[in-house]
Design a protein around this motif. Structure first.
Motif, PDB file in Angstrom:
ATOM      1  N   ARG A 139      -0.158   5.978  -7.265  1.00  0.00           N
ATOM      2  CA  ARG A 139       0.069   4.650  -6.669  1.00  0.00           C
ATOM      3  C   ARG A 139      -0.160   4.665  -5.161  1.00  0.00           C
ATOM      4  O   ARG A 139      -0.621   3.670  -4.597  1.00  0.00           O
ATOM      5  CB  ARG A 139       1.487   4.160  -6.980  1.00  0.00           C
ATOM      6  CG  ARG A 139       1.673   3.718  -8.422  1.00  0.00           C
ATOM      7  CD  ARG A 139       3.006   2.992  -8.601  1.00  0.00           C
ATOM      8  NE  ARG A 139       3.025   1.711  -7.893  1.00  0.00           N
ATOM      9  CZ  ARG A 139       2.636   0.550  -8.425  1.00  0.00           C
ATOM     10  NH1 ARG A 139       2.173   0.503  -9.659  1.00  0.00           N
ATOM     11  NH2 ARG A 139       2.721  -0.572  -7.730  1.00  0.00           N
ATOM     12  N   TRP A 140       0.187   5.775  -4.485  1.00  0.00           N
ATOM     13  CA  TRP A 140      -0.060   5.810  -3.037  1.00  0.00           C
ATOM     14  C   TRP A 140      -1.555   5.718  -2.757  1.00  0.00           C
ATOM     15  O   TRP A 140      -1.988   4.905  -1.925  1.00  0.00           O
ATOM     16  CB  TRP A 140       0.504   7.095  -2.435  1.00  0.00           C
ATOM     17  CG  TRP A 140       0.299   7.192  -0.951  1.00  0.00           C
ATOM     18  CD1 TRP A 140       1.129   6.718   0.025  1.00  0.00           C
ATOM     19  CD2 TRP A 140      -0.830   7.764  -0.277  1.00  0.00           C
ATOM     20  NE1 TRP A 140       0.592   6.974   1.276  1.00  0.00           N
ATOM     21  CE2 TRP A 140      -0.610   7.609   1.115  1.00  0.00           C
ATOM     22  CE3 TRP A 140      -1.998   8.397  -0.706  1.00  0.00           C
ATOM     23  CZ2 TRP A 140      -1.520   8.061   2.076  1.00  0.00           C
ATOM     24  CZ3 TRP A 140      -2.907   8.841   0.253  1.00  0.00           C
ATOM     25  CH2 TRP A 140      -2.662   8.675   1.623  1.00  0.00           C
ATOM     26  N   THR A 141      -2.341   6.524  -3.447  1.00  0.00           N
ATOM     27  CA  THR A 141      -3.787   6.513  -3.231  1.00  0.00           C
ATOM     28  C   THR A 141      -4.367   5.148  -3.560  1.00  0.00           C
ATOM     29  O   THR A 141      -5.183   4.602  -2.798  1.00  0.00           O
ATOM     30  CB  THR A 141      -4.456   7.595  -4.094  1.00  0.00           C
ATOM     31  OG1 THR A 141      -3.866   8.859  -3.795  1.00  0.00           O
ATOM     32  CG2 THR A 141      -5.950   7.667  -3.832  1.00  0.00           C
ATOM     33  N   ALA A 142      -3.959   4.584  -4.694  1.00  0.00           N
ATOM     34  CA  ALA A 142      -4.463   3.275  -5.085  1.00  0.00           C
ATOM     35  C   ALA A 142      -4.073   2.208  -4.073  1.00  0.00           C
ATOM     36  O   ALA A 142      -4.895   1.372  -3.665  1.00  0.00           O
ATOM     37  CB  ALA A 142      -3.937   2.909  -6.472  1.00  0.00           C
ATOM     38  N   GLY A 143      -2.808   2.230  -3.649  1.00  0.00           N
ATOM     39  CA  GLY A 143      -2.351   1.223  -2.700  1.00  0.00           C
ATOM     40  C   GLY A 143      -3.043   1.311  -1.359  1.00  0.00           C
ATOM     41  O   GLY A 143      -3.463   0.288  -0.788  1.00  0.00           O
TER      42      GLY A 143
ATOM     43  N   ASP B 128      -0.930  -8.127   0.190  1.00  0.00           N
ATOM     44  CA  ASP B 128       0.428  -7.870  -0.278  1.00  0.00           C
ATOM     45  C   ASP B 128       0.545  -6.543  -1.028  1.00  0.00           C
ATOM     46  O   ASP B 128       1.103  -6.475  -2.124  1.00  0.00           O
ATOM     47  CB  ASP B 128       0.899  -9.029  -1.177  1.00  0.00           C
ATOM     48  CG  ASP B 128       2.413  -9.062  -1.324  1.00  0.00           C
ATOM     49  OD1 ASP B 128       3.118  -8.734  -0.345  1.00  0.00           O
ATOM     50  OD2 ASP B 128       2.896  -9.423  -2.411  1.00  0.00           O
ATOM     51  N   ILE B 129       0.033  -5.478  -0.425  1.00  0.00           N
ATOM     52  CA  ILE B 129       0.136  -4.125  -0.965  1.00  0.00           C
ATOM     53  C   ILE B 129       1.072  -3.321  -0.072  1.00  0.00           C
ATOM     54  O   ILE B 129       0.982  -3.388   1.151  1.00  0.00           O
ATOM     55  CB  ILE B 129      -1.251  -3.447  -1.002  1.00  0.00           C
ATOM     56  CG1 ILE B 129      -2.219  -4.231  -1.893  1.00  0.00           C
ATOM     57  CG2 ILE B 129      -1.124  -2.002  -1.452  1.00  0.00           C
ATOM     58  CD1 ILE B 129      -1.942  -4.125  -3.369  1.00  0.00           C
ATOM     59  N   PHE B 130       1.961  -2.542  -0.693  1.00  0.00           N
ATOM     60  CA  PHE B 130       2.877  -1.729   0.116  1.00  0.00           C
ATOM     61  C   PHE B 130       3.050  -0.361  -0.521  1.00  0.00           C
ATOM     62  O   PHE B 130       3.700  -0.236  -1.562  1.00  0.00           O
ATOM     63  CB  PHE B 130       4.239  -2.412   0.274  1.00  0.00           C
ATOM     64  CG  PHE B 130       5.077  -1.803   1.355  1.00  0.00           C
ATOM     65  CD1 PHE B 130       4.928  -2.204   2.665  1.00  0.00           C
ATOM     66  CD2 PHE B 130       6.007  -0.819   1.057  1.00  0.00           C
ATOM     67  CE1 PHE B 130       5.693  -1.627   3.686  1.00  0.00           C
ATOM     68  CE2 PHE B 130       6.773  -0.238   2.052  1.00  0.00           C
ATOM     69  CZ  PHE B 130       6.613  -0.647   3.366  1.00  0.00           C
ATOM     70  N   PRO B 131       2.487   0.707   0.077  1.00  0.00           N
ATOM     71  CA  PRO B 131       2.623   2.069  -0.470  1.00  0.00           C
ATOM     72  C   PRO B 131       3.994   2.650  -0.138  1.00  0.00           C
ATOM     73  O   PRO B 131       4.182   3.363   0.850  1.00  0.00           O
ATOM     74  CB  PRO B 131       1.499   2.855   0.233  1.00  0.00           C
ATOM     75  CG  PRO B 131       0.663   1.829   0.945  1.00  0.00           C
ATOM     76  CD  PRO B 131       1.574   0.686   1.224  1.00  0.00           C
ATOM     77  N   ALA B 132       4.973   2.356  -0.987  1.00  0.00           N
ATOM     78  CA  ALA B 132       6.367   2.684  -0.666  1.00  0.00           C
ATOM     79  C   ALA B 132       6.635   4.183  -0.622  1.00  0.00           C
ATOM     80  O   ALA B 132       7.677   4.597  -0.096  1.00  0.00           O
ATOM     81  CB  ALA B 132       7.295   2.021  -1.681  1.00  0.00           C
ATOM     82  N   GLY B 133       5.732   5.002  -1.141  1.00  0.00           N
ATOM     83  CA  GLY B 133       5.936   6.441  -1.079  1.00  0.00           C
ATOM     84  C   GLY B 133       5.438   7.095   0.186  1.00  0.00           C
ATOM     85  O   GLY B 133       5.499   8.324   0.318  1.00  0.00           O
ATOM     86  N   ASP B 134       4.985   6.311   1.150  1.00  0.00           N
ATOM     87  CA  ASP B 134       4.418   6.864   2.375  1.00  0.00           C
ATOM     88  C   ASP B 134       5.526   7.294   3.340  1.00  0.00           C
ATOM     89  O   ASP B 134       6.382   6.491   3.726  1.00  0.00           O
ATOM     90  CB  ASP B 134       3.521   5.814   3.037  1.00  0.00           C
ATOM     91  CG  ASP B 134       2.717   6.382   4.183  1.00  0.00           C
ATOM     92  OD1 ASP B 134       1.591   6.828   3.949  1.00  0.00           O
ATOM     93  OD2 ASP B 134       3.239   6.379   5.323  1.00  0.00           O
ATOM     94  N   LEU B 135       5.509   8.550   3.756  1.00  0.00           N
ATOM     95  CA  LEU B 135       6.569   9.080   4.617  1.00  0.00           C
ATOM     96  C   LEU B 135       6.559   8.446   6.000  1.00  0.00           C
ATOM     97  O   LEU B 135       7.616   8.239   6.601  1.00  0.00           O
ATOM     98  CB  LEU B 135       6.425  10.597   4.726  1.00  0.00           C
ATOM     99  CG  LEU B 135       6.694  11.396   3.453  1.00  0.00           C
ATOM    100  CD1 LEU B 135       6.500  12.890   3.715  1.00  0.00           C
ATOM    101  CD2 LEU B 135       8.102  11.130   2.919  1.00  0.00           C
ATOM    102  N   ALA B 136       5.364   8.160   6.533  1.00  0.00           N
ATOM    103  CA  ALA B 136       5.302   7.553   7.860  1.00  0.00           C
ATOM    104  C   ALA B 136       5.904   6.155   7.852  1.00  0.00           C
ATOM    105  O   ALA B 136       6.567   5.749   8.816  1.00  0.00           O
ATOM    106  CB  ALA B 136       3.857   7.508   8.355  1.00  0.00           C
ATOM    107  N   LEU B 137       5.697   5.402   6.781  1.00  0.00           N
ATOM    108  CA  LEU B 137       6.310   4.074   6.683  1.00  0.00           C
ATOM    109  C   LEU B 137       7.830   4.190   6.656  1.00  0.00           C
ATOM    110  O   LEU B 137       8.539   3.411   7.303  1.00  0.00           O
ATOM    111  CB  LEU B 137       5.812   3.351   5.438  1.00  0.00           C
ATOM    112  CG  LEU B 137       4.343   2.942   5.420  1.00  0.00           C
ATOM    113  CD1 LEU B 137       4.008   2.215   4.107  1.00  0.00           C
ATOM    114  CD2 LEU B 137       3.986   2.052   6.608  1.00  0.00           C
ATOM    115  N   ALA B 138       8.337   5.164   5.907  1.00  0.00           N
ATOM    116  CA  ALA B 138       9.787   5.361   5.841  1.00  0.00           C
ATOM    117  C   ALA B 138      10.347   5.760   7.202  1.00  0.00           C
ATOM    118  O   ALA B 138      11.389   5.249   7.639  1.00  0.00           O
ATOM    119  CB  ALA B 138      10.120   6.423   4.794  1.00  0.00           C
TER     120      ALA B 138
END
Length: 234
Positions: free
Chosen positions: A154-158, A169-179
């Protein structure tokens, strides 16, 4: 109370290459985010104009995203520079013709990422992955179509849909930098988990892609790593 550490100014370096202008929805989205989340919406004012980064659609863009899986921007950019210099690497058939000495030894891909790249190339050649169909798919349908290929999560796809298709309206919630960015922006004691980050992002609908771009922008400047290339994203 929202806590916003001051953004560091970017380190002195040559200016980045020209980046493309944002789509029409981005201005509307920023106005909406300023109302719904003033701290997030004010990131351009605090950290400088938001650069609108894009990747090429299709096979090269997805291949670039594979390079960035679970490593730093700097490492991914170095690997990508070596990979795209290999003859034929940006075409599915050409990539499949490259052995591990080229993909791993010269370009620097790990063996799992080399396998992911080959899996992507084979899926395109065999017609199991129809990248030309993506623009006509809804977000979840497109993510599911990409994730059907081994090595594309999902991260790669997003990230691909966000940067290669300008989806709003895409949000790669597994991204460490976003967190990390959200933790800094809101003064949280720790980085939110992917589930907590996804829940927080619900308030940014229908402009979660813009929220992600703003968080990456904040993170680059707060850490002194603004990124010098159009493809050097989060």
């Amino acid at each position: 109370m929202t806590c916003i550490p001051p953004c560091r100014g970017p380190r002195r370096r040559p200016p980045p290459r020209a980046m493309t202008s944002p789509p029409g929805w981005a201005e509307r989205g920023l106005a909406a985010l300023l109302l719904s989340d003033p701290a997030l919406g004010s990131v351009p004012e605090r950290c400088g104009p938001l650069p609108w980064r894009r990747r090429p659609p299709g096979f090269p863009g997805l291949l670039r995203t594979i390079c960035g899986q679970q490593i730093s921007n700097q490492a991914a950019a170095a690997i990508w520079a070596r990979l795209r210099a290999l003859p034929g690497a940006l075409e599915p058939a050409g990539l499949l013709a490259l052995d591990d000495a080229a993909l791993c030894g010269v370009a620097g891909l790990s063996r799992p990422k080399a396998a992911h790249a080959r899996s992507l190339a084979a899926a395109v050649l065999e017609g199991r992955l129809r990248l030309d169909f993506l623009p006509g798919m809804g977000d979840e349908e497109a993510i599911a179509h990409l994730c059907a290929v081994r090595g594309l999560g999902r991260w790669t796809a997003g990230v691909h849909l966000l940067f290669a298709e300008d989806r709003p309206d895409i949000f790669p919630a597994g991204d460490l930098a976003l967190a990390a960015a959200l933790a800094g922006l809101r003064g949280l004691p720790a980085r939110p988990t992917p589930a907590a980050l996804a829940a927080a992002a619900e308030e940014w609908r229908p402009f979660r892609s813009l929220a992600a771009r703003l968080l990456w922008h904040y993170w680059r400047h707060a850490t002194g790593r603004p990124g010098a290339e159009p493809e050097d994203d989060g």
